[in-house]
Design a protein around this motif. Structure first.
Motif, PDB file in Angstrom:
ATOM      1  N   GLU A 283       8.814  -7.749 -14.930  1.00  0.00           N
ATOM      2  CA  GLU A 283       7.531  -8.376 -14.561  1.00  0.00           C
ATOM      3  C   GLU A 283       7.833  -9.720 -13.721  1.00  0.00           C
ATOM      4  O   GLU A 283       7.216 -10.054 -12.701  1.00  0.00           O
ATOM      5  N   TYR A 284       8.931 -10.521 -14.080  1.00  0.00           N
ATOM      6  CA  TYR A 284       9.148 -11.729 -13.662  1.00  0.00           C
ATOM      7  C   TYR A 284       9.462 -11.389 -12.185  1.00  0.00           C
ATOM      8  O   TYR A 284       8.883 -12.363 -11.118  1.00  0.00           O
ATOM      9  N   TYR A 285      10.533 -10.517 -11.927  1.00  0.00           N
ATOM     10  CA  TYR A 285      11.110 -10.424 -10.807  1.00  0.00           C
ATOM     11  C   TYR A 285       9.934  -9.650  -9.786  1.00  0.00           C
ATOM     12  O   TYR A 285      10.056  -9.867  -8.463  1.00  0.00           O
ATOM     13  N   VAL A 286       9.038  -8.826 -10.147  1.00  0.00           N
ATOM     14  CA  VAL A 286       7.951  -8.378  -9.376  1.00  0.00           C
ATOM     15  C   VAL A 286       7.004  -9.450  -8.861  1.00  0.00           C
ATOM     16  O   VAL A 286       6.447  -9.706  -7.776  1.00  0.00           O
ATOM     17  N   GLY A 287       6.573 -10.349  -9.948  1.00  0.00           N
ATOM     18  CA  GLY A 287       5.978 -11.515  -9.623  1.00  0.00           C
ATOM     19  C   GLY A 287       6.551 -12.387  -8.660  1.00  0.00           C
ATOM     20  O   GLY A 287       5.865 -12.855  -7.524  1.00  0.00           O
ATOM     21  N   LEU A 288       7.735 -12.700  -8.521  1.00  0.00           N
ATOM     22  CA  LEU A 288       8.494 -13.327  -7.589  1.00  0.00           C
ATOM     23  C   LEU A 288       8.173 -12.630  -6.115  1.00  0.00           C
ATOM     24  O   LEU A 288       7.993 -13.340  -5.165  1.00  0.00           O
ATOM     25  N   GLY A 289       8.329 -11.252  -6.138  1.00  0.00           N
ATOM     26  CA  GLY A 289       8.117 -10.698  -4.846  1.00  0.00           C
ATOM     27  C   GLY A 289       6.725 -10.921  -4.278  1.00  0.00           C
ATOM     28  O   GLY A 289       6.617 -11.206  -3.112  1.00  0.00           O
ATOM     29  N   PHE A 290       5.523 -10.752  -5.146  1.00  0.00           N
ATOM     30  CA  PHE A 290       4.279 -10.961  -4.900  1.00  0.00           C
ATOM     31  C   PHE A 290       4.146 -12.413  -4.158  1.00  0.00           C
ATOM     32  O   PHE A 290       3.646 -12.777  -3.366  1.00  0.00           O
TER      33      PHE A 290
ATOM     34  N   GLY B  35     -10.647   0.572  -1.113  1.00  0.00           N
ATOM     35  CA  GLY B  35     -11.271  -0.298  -0.198  1.00  0.00           C
ATOM     36  C   GLY B  35     -11.048  -1.918  -0.187  1.00  0.00           C
ATOM     37  O   GLY B  35     -11.403  -2.371   0.826  1.00  0.00           O
ATOM     38  N   ILE B  36      -9.983  -2.297  -1.159  1.00  0.00           N
ATOM     39  CA  ILE B  36      -9.785  -3.711  -1.009  1.00  0.00           C
ATOM     40  C   ILE B  36      -8.270  -3.666   0.047  1.00  0.00           C
ATOM     41  O   ILE B  36      -7.658  -2.819   0.314  1.00  0.00           O
ATOM     42  N   ALA B  37      -8.427  -4.815   0.809  1.00  0.00           N
ATOM     43  CA  ALA B  37      -7.215  -5.029   1.834  1.00  0.00           C
ATOM     44  C   ALA B  37      -6.145  -5.499   0.978  1.00  0.00           C
ATOM     45  O   ALA B  37      -6.015  -5.995   0.060  1.00  0.00           O
ATOM     46  N   TYR B  38      -5.034  -4.821   1.496  1.00  0.00           N
ATOM     47  CA  TYR B  38      -3.882  -4.908   0.983  1.00  0.00           C
ATOM     48  C   TYR B  38      -3.464  -6.444   0.768  1.00  0.00           C
ATOM     49  O   TYR B  38      -2.925  -7.126  -0.249  1.00  0.00           O
ATOM     50  N   VAL B  39      -3.715  -7.190   1.817  1.00  0.00           N
ATOM     51  CA  VAL B  39      -3.483  -8.678   1.801  1.00  0.00           C
ATOM     52  C   VAL B  39      -4.321  -9.285   0.785  1.00  0.00           C
ATOM     53  O   VAL B  39      -3.605 -10.288  -0.124  1.00  0.00           O
ATOM     54  N   ALA B  40      -5.511  -8.857   0.318  1.00  0.00           N
ATOM     55  CA  ALA B  40      -6.390  -9.683  -0.877  1.00  0.00           C
ATOM     56  C   ALA B  40      -5.378  -9.361  -2.103  1.00  0.00           C
ATOM     57  O   ALA B  40      -5.568 -10.015  -3.105  1.00  0.00           O
ATOM     58  N   ALA B  41      -5.173  -8.001  -1.939  1.00  0.00           N
ATOM     59  CA  ALA B  41      -4.568  -7.605  -3.671  1.00  0.00           C
ATOM     60  C   ALA B  41      -3.359  -8.132  -3.583  1.00  0.00           C
ATOM     61  O   ALA B  41      -2.968  -9.012  -4.684  1.00  0.00           O
ATOM     62  N   ILE B  42      -2.519  -8.600  -2.655  1.00  0.00           N
ATOM     63  CA  ILE B  42      -1.199  -9.138  -2.665  1.00  0.00           C
ATOM     64  C   ILE B  42      -1.434 -10.723  -3.055  1.00  0.00           C
ATOM     65  O   ILE B  42      -0.945 -11.399  -3.907  1.00  0.00           O
ATOM     66  N   ASN B  43      -2.502 -11.165  -2.382  1.00  0.00           N
ATOM     67  CA  ASN B  43      -2.800 -12.744  -2.803  1.00  0.00           C
ATOM     68  C   ASN B  43      -3.297 -12.821  -4.203  1.00  0.00           C
ATOM     69  O   ASN B  43      -2.701 -13.553  -4.872  1.00  0.00           O
ATOM     70  N   SER B  44      -4.325 -11.734  -4.772  1.00  0.00           N
ATOM     71  CA  SER B  44      -4.611 -11.969  -5.946  1.00  0.00           C
ATOM     72  C   SER B  44      -3.628 -11.783  -7.044  1.00  0.00           C
ATOM     73  O   SER B  44      -3.639 -12.580  -8.031  1.00  0.00           O
ATOM     74  N   ALA B  45      -2.645 -10.849  -6.776  1.00  0.00           N
ATOM     75  CA  ALA B  45      -1.392 -10.460  -7.614  1.00  0.00           C
ATOM     76  C   ALA B  45      -0.471 -11.585  -7.819  1.00  0.00           C
ATOM     77  O   ALA B  45      -0.129 -12.091  -8.932  1.00  0.00           O
TER      78      ALA B  45
END
Length: 104
Positions: free
Chosen positions: A45-52, A84-94
């Motif tokens: 989870e830590y490394y995935v979070g760094l990617g986001f 329906g959610i923009a990928y940009v919004a999903a990445i930003n939220s994550a």
């Protein structure tokens, strides 16, 4: 002036490093009797979070230097997930969730 292509190249390099680390952790998960107790899921989870967060940084720089400004409209642009959610919004939220999760 921002070098967008340079940012993407650095992001790609980072993602390759993170992918290698996540593959290493995945192998450890597969061979662990108790990957949760071994802390392997937390590591992953830590490394995935760094990617986001790295992706978010690149997105923010791109949005700001493109002249759109960091506003809600900018995060509604681009390709969308089938929900329906923009990928940009999903990445930003994550990325925001990962950065602030410990505060909650």
């Amino acid at each position: 002036m921002i070098n967008i292509l340079g940012n993407f190249a650095r992001l790609e390099e980072l993602f390759l490093m993170l992918d290698a680390k996540l593959s290493e952790i995945d192998l450890a998960i597969q061979s662990s009797a108790d990957p949760d107790s071994d802390g392997l899921f937390d590591q992953s989870e830590y490394y995935v979070g760094l990617g986001f967060v790295a992706a978010q940084q690149c997105l923010v720089e791109t949005v700001i230097f493109s002249g759109l400004g960091k506003n809600k409209k900018a995060y509604k642009l681009g390709p969308r997930h089938r929900c329906g959610i923009a990928y940009v919004a999903a990445i930003n939220s994550a990325a925001d969730w990962w950065k602030h999760e410990a505060e909650w």
